[in-house]
Scaffold this active site. Structure first.
Site, PDB file in Angstrom:
ATOM      1  N   SER A 257       0.743  -1.281  -0.038  1.00 34.01           N
ATOM      2  CA  SER A 257      -0.069  -0.099   0.145  1.00 34.01           C
ATOM      3  C   SER A 257       0.999   1.472  -0.099  1.00 34.01           C
ATOM      4  CB  SER A 257      -0.884  -0.028   1.363  1.00 34.01           C
ATOM      5  OG  SER A 257      -0.221   0.097   2.130  1.00 34.01           O
TER       6      SER A 257
ATOM      7  N   HIS B 296       8.038   3.509   9.359  1.00 33.02           N
ATOM      8  CA  HIS B 296       7.747   2.362  10.505  1.00 33.02           C
ATOM      9  C   HIS B 296       6.588   2.624  11.248  1.00 33.02           C
ATOM     10  CE1 HIS B 296       8.788  -0.461  13.613  1.00 33.02           C
ATOM     11  NE2 HIS B 296       8.317   0.462  14.299  1.00 33.02           N
TER      12      HIS B 296
HETATM   13  C1  GAR Z   1       3.164  -0.838   7.173  1.00 34.32           C
HETATM   14  O1  GAR Z   1       2.313  -0.570   7.928  1.00 34.32           O
HETATM   15  C2  GAR Z   1       4.664  -0.595   7.217  1.00 34.32           C
HETATM   16  O2  GAR Z   1       4.835   0.597   8.311  1.00 34.32           O
HETATM   17  C3  GAR Z   1       5.148  -1.585   8.010  1.00 34.32           C
HETATM   18  O3  GAR Z   1       4.614  -2.630   7.144  1.00 34.32           O
HETATM   19  C4  GAR Z   1       3.347  -2.373   6.859  1.00 34.32           C
HETATM   20  C5  GAR Z   1       3.583  -2.553   5.207  1.00 34.32           C
HETATM   21  O4  GAR Z   1       2.406  -2.363   4.604  1.00 34.32           O
HETATM   22  N1  GAR Z   1       6.573  -2.107   8.216  1.00 34.32           N
HETATM   23  C6  GAR Z   1       7.154  -2.393   9.259  1.00 34.32           C
HETATM   24  O5  GAR Z   1       6.351  -3.054  10.138  1.00 34.32           O
HETATM   25  C7  GAR Z   1       8.773  -2.439   9.122  1.00 34.32           C
HETATM   26  N2  GAR Z   1       9.221  -2.596  10.337  1.00 34.32           N
HETATM   27  P1  GAR Z   1       2.306  -2.250   2.858  1.00 34.32           P
HETATM   28  O6  GAR Z   1       2.903  -3.405   2.234  1.00 34.32           O
HETATM   29  O7  GAR Z   1       0.880  -2.086   2.637  1.00 34.32           O
HETATM   30  O8  GAR Z   1       2.992  -1.040   2.373  1.00 34.32           O
END
Ligand code: GAR
Length: 206
Positions: A15, A113
């Protein structure tokens, strides 16, 4: 203003990649996504990339579950170079990146993060925040250094924690702020507005 040649690394839904692509399409951000790399073969982030006609790669990271190192790290660096990347955005990339990649892109690797760092680094940060009982949480975009979620902070956006929140509902609210935060941080970088001074990231005037 510079046009960022951006590589996005992720392990999941993508996302944040989508928000970056949408920000570029809306001309809110001067950047081109030159490649997307995932350590997970069937991650949806790769489908999103292909749909947007962005070169998409799966890199097998071998037995380590939490690090990008050795041959896999070298493979990632060569994909980045082949595609002319000058900036690397970690977007839900669930591995710690090591020195070689950071040295290849000094002050040019960013991460998002899902907590207000330095609180709750590491995995499932939104759940850590909920279990701790904080009343505010949010997201942080920061430059990546050799620690885990420890690099200089570019910007943060906050959300309230509600009494009825579940880990999922809180994460969803944080993610709605992530969509704004990553584009904003990358825009500041593209506009040459960021200067790292020790732990602080100063905002220069236009
Ligand atoms: C997001 O919420 C990001 O902040 C988190 O993973 C999710 C990925 O969402 N990252 C972490 O936890 C890193 N430590 P996405 O794949 O939909 O962008």
């Amino acid at each position: 203003m510079e046009t960022l040649q951006l590589a996005v690394l992720g392990s999941g839904n993508g996302s944040n990649l989508q928000a970056i692509l949408d920000g570029i399409a809306a001309r809110a951000l001067s950047a081109k996504v030159v490649c997307v790399i995932s350590d997970v073969a069937n991650a949806y982030i790769l489908d999103r990339a292909r749909k947007a006609e962005v070169p998409a790669f799966h890199v097998d990271c071998g037995p380590s579950k939490s690090k990008l190192e050795g041959e896999a790290e070298q493979r990632v660096i060569s994909i980045l170079r082949e595609h002319g990347a000058d900036t690397v955005a970690l977007a839900g990339f669930m591995r710690i990146v090591k020195q070689d990649l950071l040295r290849a892109y000094p002050e040019r690797v960013l991460n998002i993060h899902p907590s207000l760092l330095p609180s709750f680094p590491g995995l499932r940060a939104w759940e850590q925040a909920l279990n701790y009982g904080v009343r505010h949480s949010g997201c942080t975009v920061h430059f990546v250094d050799e620690g885990t979620d420890t690099g200089p902070i570019i910007l943060q956006r906050t959300v309230l924690v509600h009494d009825r929140d579940t880990p999922e509902s809180l994460h969803k609210r944080i993610q709605s702020q992530e969509r704004i935060a990553y584009v904003e941080a990358l825009r500041l970088l593209a506009n040459g507005r960021l200067r790292i001074e020790g732990r602080r990231v100063l905002r220069l005037n236009d």
